[in-house]
Design an enzyme around this catalytic site. Structure first.
Site, PDB file in Angstrom:
ATOM      1  N   GLU C 151       0.691  -1.376  -0.055  1.00 14.64           N
ATOM      2  CA  GLU C 151      -0.106   0.080  -0.010  1.00 14.64           C
ATOM      3  C   GLU C 151       0.792   1.331   0.033  1.00 14.64           C
ATOM      4  O   GLU C 151       0.706   1.946   0.857  1.00 14.64           O
ATOM      5  CB  GLU C 151      -1.105  -0.049   1.247  1.00 14.64           C
ATOM      6  N   GLU C 310      -6.710  -7.764  -0.830  1.00 11.55           N
ATOM      7  CA  GLU C 310      -7.236  -7.877   0.273  1.00 11.55           C
ATOM      8  C   GLU C 310      -8.726  -7.398   0.413  1.00 11.55           C
ATOM      9  O   GLU C 310      -9.124  -6.656  -0.147  1.00 11.55           O
ATOM     10  CB  GLU C 310      -6.420  -7.051   1.315  1.00 11.55           C
TER      11      GLU C 310
END
Lengths: 675, 675, 675
Positions: C151, C310
C-alpha cells in the site's frame, strides 16, 4: 488536615494569593474574610518566582508576614510548595525544564504546570525550595496540611522523558525480547533489538489525531501513560519526603481533579496522607456526575474522608460559558461534598485577581471589594452555619456501601486507545450509566480500583472491563463463588495488562464466570440503534451490540432486530453461590434503574432513603452517629417523609418517622439519626 | 488621489499586472480598458522579483514601458511599491525575512505578505526598492497616489520579533517592576526580573487554540497585538518618508481590509494621507455589514473621504463558495461605497491572470479576452456613467452624522481574549446589532475611535466597551454632562488599558454615568435564553445577562425569568444635561430598531430619508450641494417618495416633493438636492 | 498469479503473519486454514526487522520454515518483500529514512509506510533485502506472485525530497524561465532565478489547511503530487527489476487502494504485471461505490483482470464504527469483485493478531482460535464453493463495455486544488453520479484514463474534466467526429496540463466540440439550489450553475430561477458524426438515470440485464463462455427473470428464458450463458 488532631472543626476557607496585592491591603482582606467565618487558607500555591528570584537567593519576607497574619486572625494554613509553576528565569537558563509537546515542539516559558516532571533542573530546584519552606515553617504551629505542587497533569515528550522511559521499561521488562512480546512488536516489523530503539509514542511516531489522540501501538501508548503518571508521582513523593523530615505529623496531600485521565490517581492514593480534590463541574454536569467524582476520590484511600480543596463560589473562568451558580447552590454543592465524604469545605479563591486568565473566576472578595455581594453573603452564611451547626460533628465519618463500581485508569486508557470496534466507546460515560441509576435511587456506592478487596461488597459492577489484569478474574471468581453478585458489560475481558488479547473467546477469562461467549460485536453509528426486550419493555440498544452465545447463563433480554434478533443482549449466570450479569450493549437510561433495582432488591440492599425526584440522600457514620444528608437539587420546594427519627442539625428540630421535612429550592437538611 | 489637486473626476479603474503577460499584449489591454472608461490603474503591486533579480541589480524596463502606455492612453497611476511580497532569492539567502508561525515554525518561501516586518533584511531591501522607485518616477507626472506595500497583515513570532518586543516593552514600561504590575505577573509565578525573561506569547507559551486562539495572560497577548501592528506601521512610515522625499505632494496610502483584527487601523490613520481599502464581503454579508465597514474606514481620518481601492467586478476566488454578483450589483456596491465616503470606484483587477490562486478572481478583461461579457458590459457602463454623470461632483463630500458608534481595536482584542464570562462574546457582532438597526432606518452614523472628539455628536454608542482606557470615562462624563446621550452594553467598563480590572464594581469608572452596579453576569449557552419586557413586548435575551442594581438609573425593562427575574435588563440614567443608557444583554434584532428610534426621536435626529424596506439612503455634502444616494438592495423594483426637491443625477430628471422615484432591481439614484 | 500459467483455479486465501506467533502454533493454523479451502497465502508483508536485525545480518530461518509448510499443505504463495515498513534500528541509525510532515517536522520511528521514498538509506536496504529474498526463493516453486512493499502512500517533504524535486523539475522544464512560465511565477512576485529557489510546497510555504489542504500555487502543488507519486513508483520498479532478474516469469504487483488520491495509479499501471487492490469500503458505502473502485482498478491495465488482494472477512479495525458484514455479504462482495474483473478472492487476514492497532481486524482464525465462528463458516463455505463450482472457469474473463468514464489523477488533484469557484467541487463525487446511474441500470462501464484509446467505445463520459491536457481535445474531437458520443460537465476544459487557463472562453479547447461558451459560473452554498427543466421534470441544480451560451449546440434544459433563468443547463451538440453533451450543473440523482438511459437507448447500448432494484448484473467473457453475475444487495429475497438461457453455476441448474431465478438476501447467482 484530614484526620489531623489539631483540626477540630470542619475547615472552611481556601486559596488566598496575597502576593498579587499590595501588602497594605492584606489586613483588610483578613478582616473581611473572618466575617465570612473562614478558618483556613491555602497559601503559597504559585509563589515560586517571588520566593526564589535566582538560583541561590530565597526571600520569605512576604510569606512570613502573611503567616503572621494567619496567626493573628486565627486562621489555619494549608501550605503549598509553589512547585506547580516554575519561574521565568529558570526556563531561560535551563530549557530542559520546559516540556515538549505531543508533536515534538519544545515549549517556551508560559502558562502553568509547565515543568517537565523528569527535568533534572525541575527536580533539583523543587526539592531545594520545599526544603527551605519546610525548614522555615516547621514550627509555625498553624500549618494543618501540606499541599504539594498543584493539580499535577499533562504529558511531556522531551528527550529526558524518552531516556527515562527506556530505563523505566528496562526495569519493568528486563529484556527487549520481553518488550517485543508485550508490545507485540513483530507486528508491522517493529521488532526492537536495543533499548535505544524505543522512542516516545507521540504524534511524530505512533500516535495521530482523529477525534482525540489515537495510537497505532496501544501497548506503547499505554506504558507511556503509566510512565508519565509515575514520573509525577516521583516528584510528589520527593517533596513529601522532605516535608515529612521536618513535620512528620502534618498530613500531606496534593489536589486532584476528579476523573482526570492523564494521572492514575488510584496508584497515587497510598502516597498521599489524605486525598484532596478540586470540584469544577461543567455547566451542564448534573449532580450525579459530581457525586460520582466525589465517590471516586473517596475510593482512592479505601473510603477515608477526603478534602474538597477547591470549588468556585460563583463561576470558574475557563468554561466556554460561565453560568452562574444559582442562589443556594454554593451551599448545596458544599454539603454534597461533605455528604460524599469530604471533611472540608474549601474554595478557590478568597480574593479575585485583577489580571490574567483567572480574573473572572469568582472569589469571596470580588472585584467590587466589599462583602455586599450575593456570593459573599452565601459564603459567609454557609461559613456561619458550618461553624455553629456542623462544627466537627461529621469529621471522619464513613460511608457504608454494599455496592461498588470498579474504575481503573489502565482500562480507561486502554479502552479508549483501541482501534475498533467503535470510537464511540467511552469509559467514563459507560460507568456513569450505572452510577447514575444507583445515585438516583440513593444507593450508597463506592468507586473502587481493581486492587480493592471485594469481600465487603454484595454487588460489584465493572463497566467496560476491557482489560482484565492477571489475577483479577480469579478475584472475581472467588467473589461470585462465595455469593457475590458481579456485573460487567460489552467490551470486557478482551485483553490482559499489556493490552494483548486473551485468546479463546471473549470475554476472555471472565467467560466461565459469566457463562457466555461473545462471538462478535456490531458497532452502531450514531444514527442507528437496535433494541431488546427486558421485563416486558422495549429497550434501545446503542453503540455496540454483542452477538453472544449462552454457555450456562440465561438470557434476560434478546435483541429484536437485524440478523442477530433473538440473540441474548443481557444475561445472568449462576456461579457458585453468586450470580454474574452481563449487559452486552448500551441501553436506555431507564433500563439501568429498573435492572439494578431488581438486583438490589434481590440482594436486599437498601438505599439511604426513599426520596422524591431530585432529592439526593447520602449517609455517613462516625462516633457521633449516623448523618443522613438530604440535598434538594430541584429549583423548587419539595419534601421528604422521614423514615428514621432524628435531629435535623441545620434547623435544630427533631423529626419523627412519617413527618414531612420541607426542603426549599436547593435546600439541604442533615438528620442526625437517633441510634 | 483623494484630495490631490490633479484629480478632477472620480477615479475609475484598478489593479493591472502586465508583468504576468507578454509585452505585445499590453497595448490591446489598454485599448479595451479605455473602452471601459477607466482613468486610473494601480500598478506594481507584486513586482519585486522582476524589479530586483538580486541584491544589487534593478531592472525597470518593463515598468517604464507600462508607464509610457499609461501616459499614451491618458491613464493616471496609483503606484505601488511592490514590498507586499519579497522575492524567492531573498528568502533563500536571508532566512530572517521569513516569518515564524504561532507554533514556532520558521516558514519557507511561499504565499505572499510573507516577510517578517521586523526583519532587518526586509527593511533594508524594502527601503532601497522604494527609493529606486520614487526617484525614478518622481517626475512622471501621472502618478496620483502611492500605494505602499499591500494589505499589511498577519503576525510573526520570530526571534527578531521577540527581541524587538522586549525593546518595545522596555520603552513603554521602563522597569520590570512596572511590567510585572501591568501584566499582573505575580499571578502563576510569572514574575520577571530581566527583560530577557519575556518570550513571545504564542502557542508554545501563553496561548492555545480553542475555537480560535486564546491566551493565559491577556496583558501579554494584548501588548503583542499592539507591537505586531506597530511594527508594520513602522514599515509603512519608512516607505512613506522616502516617497515624500521625492514627491511631497502626491498622497500616500496603503490598502486596508475593513474590520481586520490584527491591525489597529485607527492608530495608522494619521500616518496615511488618505485611507483606502479593499471591499470583499463574504457571499452572505448583507448591505449593512458592507456599509459599516465603509463607515469604519471613513472614520479613520475623521470623516475624510477614502478610496475604494479594490473590489471584484464579479467574484473573488478565495471564498468557499464564489457566488456571482447579480446584474446591477457591481454598480450598486460601487455607488454604495461613494455614498459612504469613497472618492474612487476601483477594482481588483483589470485583467484576469491564468495561473495560481487568483486565476478565478474576475477582472474587467476575463479569460475569454474580449469585452463581450456581462462583467465588462456592466463595468464599462458604470465607467461611462461616472464619467458623464458624476464627473467630479461628489469628490470631497462629507457625511454629517449626529450618531457615532465607538469601535476600538484594543477593545476588540481584549474582549475576545478574555477567559470568561463567555466565549460567545464577539466584538464586531455586537457592534453590528446597533449599526444595522440605525442603518435600516437610514440614520447617518460615524464609526469613531476612543480618541475622537465627541462633542459634535448627539448620541454616542459604545457596544462592548470592555476596556475603558484611562481618561475615556471622563470624556464620556463630560459629553453626557453637557447634554450628550451615551449608550453602552454588557461587558463594559471592566478593565483599563492593560486589561487590569478596575475594582469597585462593574462597569468600573462608568458606574456613576450609568447609575448602575453590575454585580454578576450570567452566561447563557447557545440553547438557552432569558427574556425581558420592553415597551410592552417580550424581547429575548441571549449570550450574557447582567444582574445589575440601579444606583440612580431607572429600569426600562426587566428580566422575566430565572432567579434574576425582575432585575433590570435595560436602564436609563439622567446625568447632568444628558442621558446614559445601558443594555445589559444581547437582545433580538427587532428590539434595537425600536429602542434606538425612540432615542433618536427624543433627540430629534433625522434619518437621511424615509424609504421602503431594502432601499438604503445616505447623504454626502460638499460645495456642489447635498447628494442623497438611494440604493435599492432589493432584487425587485420599488420606489421612493421624494422628500426634498432636487435633480436626479443619473437620470437627469428633476423631482419635486411627493413625487414617486422608481428604482429597478439593484438600481441607484442620486438626488442633488436644491439648496 | 493473474495470468500465470501455474494458477489454474481461482486463488482463495490471503495474508498470513506467522512471525507474530510461536512456531509451534503454525501447523495448527495451516490445518484449520486448509479446512477453509484456502489455496494461497500472502506472506512476508511486514517482516523486515526479523529478516534483517542489522545492516549486514539476514535471517531467513522462520520464513524458510513457513515456506516449507506452504509446500507441505499445497498452498501457493504471494511473496511480499517486506519493504512497506522499515526496522527501528534503521531509523535510529539513519534518520534520513524518516519522513518529514507537511508542516516540516521530521518524524520519529513509528507507524508503517514510514520510509521516505527518496531516502538513500531506504533505497539501499530495500534493494538489498529484495535481492536476498528473490535469490533465496527463486526456485521454491510455489510462489505465484510477488507483492512489492505494501500500500504505497503518503507524502514526504524532507530535504532529500526537496533536492530531488528540483532535479525532477529541471529534467522536466529545462530552464527557470520555463518554470516561471508553467507555474506563472510572476504572480505574487514568485519569479525564480535559480533552481535552489524552489522549496517543497507544504504548510510552511504555499499550502494551508482549510477543510483539507489547499494551495496558493496550484502548479507547484500539482507537480509535487506528481513527483511524490513518481518517487514511489521508482521504488516499486527498483524492487521489481531485482525480482525479475531471478524469477522472470512470476508476475509482480503491489496492492493498490482503489480511489486513493496521493498515487497516480494510472501512471503506475504499465509497471505492474497485474493490478491488485485492497477493498475496504466505509461502512456507509453502497455497492455502486465499491463497483466503481473495482472498475477503476480494472481500467489501470486496459481491462485486464486484477486481483482482489485484501478485504476483511468481517470488520476492519480503523473505522470510526466497525459495523459487521451481514451474513452473506462476505460471499456477495467476493463475487462482486469477480464480477468486475477480479481473478482472485483474497483476504486480510488469515489469523487475527493479538496486539497493536489491527488486533480487532477480523480474520479467518479469530481470537477464539477455532473454526466455530460465523466468519470461518462463511469463509470456508465460500472457499468450498469456489473450489468446486468456479474452479478456474472465470479466470482471464473480460468485460466488454461500450461506455467509458474518464478518470484522471491530474484532474483530481488540480480540480480540488482550485481556489474558486467552489470548494464544494469534488472530483470523485461527481464521477460517481454518472457511474451510479449506469450501475443501477446494469450498463457495463470501463473507467479509463485520458491516455486510453477511445475508439472502442460508443459513449465516453468525462465528469469534471477541469484539465484538458494538450492533445486530449483533439482525441475527443476525432472520437466525436467519427460518431462517438461524448459528455462532459461544468468545471471542464479550463486549464492545460500545468493548470494554466486556456484563454478564449470556457470550456477552452472543448468549446467547438460542445458548441457552447460558458461565460460565468454561479457557485451555490449548501443551503441554496436552482433548478432546470428536463423531459418535463423539474431537476434541482446544485454546487455550480454554469451560465452558458449556445454556439451551435441545442439546449436540452434551461434554468428556471434567478437572473439566468432561461439559460441552458444541459446541452447537446451535433459534431461530425457524433454528439457532444454538456451538463452545466450538479443535478438530482434521478436526472442522471433518465438522461443517460436516453442516450444509451439512442446508441442502442444494452445493459448486462434488466433486474429488480438492488440486484446488480455484470458480465464477463472468456473462452469458457459468458458469465452473467447476479448479485442481490438487498437484505431480502427477490428474483430475476432470465433473459438468456444458461447454466447457473452455483446451484448447478439450467435456466431458460423467462424463468424466475430466486435470489435470497445477499445471494449470488452466476449464469454461464449458452453460446
Amino acid at each position: 488536615m484530614v484526620e489531623y488532631e489539631k483540626v477540630k472543626q470542619i475547615p472552611f476557607g481556601g486559596d488566598y494569593n496575597p502576593e498579587q496585592w499590595p501588602e497594605e491591603t492584606w489586613e483588610d482582606d483578613f478582616h473581611l474574610l473572618k466575617k465570612a467565618h473562614i478558618n483556613i487558607m491555602t497559601l503559597n500555591v504559585f509563589n515560586w518566582a517571588l520566593l526564589q528570584p535566582d538560583e541561590t537567593t530565597y526571600c520569605f519576607d512576604k510569606l512570613d508576614k502573611v503567616m503572621e497574619l494567619t496567626k493573628k486572625y486565627g486562621v489555619n494554613v494549608c501550605m503549598a510548595t509553589s512547585t506547580g509553576a516554575h519561574p521565568a528565569w529558570m526556563a531561560r537558563k535551563y530549557p530542559d525544564i520546559l516540556r515538549v509537546t505531543a508533536d515534538g515542539k519544545r515549549r517556551k516559558y508560559g502558562r502553568r504546570h509547565n515543568a517537565c516532571q523528569n527535568s533534572p533542573t525541575y527536580r533539583k530546584y523543587a526539592k531545594a525550595l520545599t526544603e527551605q519552606l519546610a525548614a522555615r515553617y516547621a514550627d509555625c504551629g498553624n500549618i494543618v496540611a501540606w499541599h504539594i505542587s498543584n493539580e499535577y497533569g499533562g504529558v511531556c515528550y522531551c528527550e529526558n522523558c524518552e531516556k527515562k522511559f527506556r530505563i523505566w521499561l528496562q526495569k519493568k521488562y528486563k529484556t527487549t525480547e520481553e518488550l517485543n512480546r508485550v508490545w507485540n512488536l513483530n507486528f508491522w516489523s517493529h521488532t526492537m533489538y536495543d533499548w535505544e530503539d524505543v522512542v516516545v509514542p507521540n504524534l511524530l511516531s505512533e500516535e495521530f489525531e482523529d477525534d482525540g489522540i489515537r495510537t497505532m501501538f496501544q501497548g506503547i501508548s499505554l506504558d507511556y501513560a503509566r510512565f508519565n503518571s509515575d514520573g509525577m508521582l516521583e516528584c510528589f513523593n520527593m517533596e513529601k519526603e522532605i516535608v515529612k523530615k521536618y513535620m512528620p505529623d502534618v498530613p500531606v496531600t496534593t489536589n486532584f481533579m476528579g476523573a482526570y485521565k492523564p494521572i492514575d490517581y488510584q496508584k497515587w492514593g497510598e502516597s498521599l496522607d489524605f486525598v484532596s480534590w478540586d470540584n469544577y463541574p461543567n455547566y451542564d454536569d448534573g449532580p450525579a456526575e459530581i457525586a460520582m467524582r466525589h465517590d471516586l476520590m473517596r475510593g482512592l484511600k479505601n473510603g477515608k474522608p477526603f478534602a474538597l480543596m477547591e470549588q468556585t463560589p460563583g463561576v470558574s473562568n475557563w468554561q466556554e460559558v460561565c453560568k452562574l451558580k444559582r442562589p443556594g447552590v454554593l451551599r448545596l454543592w458544599s454539603y454534597q461534598a461533605v455528604a460524599h465524604g469530604s471533611d472540608t469545605v474549601m474554595f478557590f479563591q478568597m480574593k479575585q485577581n485583577i489580571g490574567a486568565c483567572e480574573k473572572f473566576h469568582t472569589a469571596f472578595i470580588n472585584h467590587v471589594g466589599t462583602g455586599e455581594t450575593r456570593v459573599f453573603r452565601e459564603a459567609s452564611e454557609l461559613g456561619a452555619e458550618l461553624e455553629k451547626k456542623i462544627k466537627g460533628l461529621t469529621l471522619g465519618a464513613r460511608t457504608d456501601a454494599k455496592i461498588a463500581i470498579i474504575f481503573d485508569w489502565d482500562n480507561w486508557w486502554a479502552a479508549e486507545n483501541s482501534a475498533g470496534p467503535s470510537r464511540r466507546i467511552r469509559y467514563v460515560e459507560e460507568a456513569i450509566q450505572y452510577y447514575k441509576a444507583l445515585y438516583e435511587m440513593n444507593y450508597p456506592v463506592d468507586i473502587i480500583s481493581v486492587e480493592t478487596e471485594l469481600s465487603g461488597y454484595q454487588f460489584v459492577i465493572a463497566p467496560l472491563l476491557y482489560m482484565c489484569k492477571t489475577g483479577f478474574d480469579e478475584k472475581v471468581r472467588n467473589f461470585v463463588r462465595e455469593g457475590g453478585t458481579f456485573l460487567t458489560t460489552y467490551f470486557s475481558g478482551y485483553v490482559e495488562e499489556h493490552d494483548l488479547v486473551v485468546c479463546g473467546g471473549y470475554p476472555g477469562k471472565l467467560k466461565d464466570i459469566l457463562g457466555i461467549w461473545v462471538e462478535e460485536s456490531d458497532a452502531l453509528p450514531k444514527e442507528e440503534e437496535n433494541c431488546f426486550s427486558y421485563g416486558g419493555n422495549k429497550v434501545l440498544a446503542r453503540i455496540l451490540c454483542d452477538l453472544l452465545h449462552l454457555q450456562g447463563a440465561e438470557a434476560l433480554g434478546v435483541y429484536e432486530k437485524d440478523f442477530y434478533a433473538g440473540m441474548p443482549a443481557v444475561t445472568k449466570n449462576k456461579f457458585g453461590q453468586g450470580n454474574a450479569y452481563y449487559v452486552g450493549t448500551r441501553a436506555d437510561e431507564s433500563f439501568y434503574r429498573g435492572f439494578l433495582k431488581e438486583i438490589c432488591d434481590e440482594l436486599r440492599i437498601k438505599p439511604a432513603a426513599c426520596t422524591n425526584p431530585g432529592i439526593e440522600a447520602a449517609v455517613r457514620k462516625n462516633a457521633n452517629g449516623t448523618f443522613l444528608f438530604l440535598l434538594n437539587h430541584n429549583s423548587y420546594e419539595t419534601s421528604y417523609t422521614v423514615e428514621r427519627p432524628g435531629l435535623e442539625l441545620l434547623g435544630g428540630k427533631n423529626y419523627s418517622v412519617g413527618e414531612e421535612l420541607k426542603l426549599g429550592a436547593y435546600d439541604v437538611r442533615i438528620l442526625l439519626e437517633a441510634e
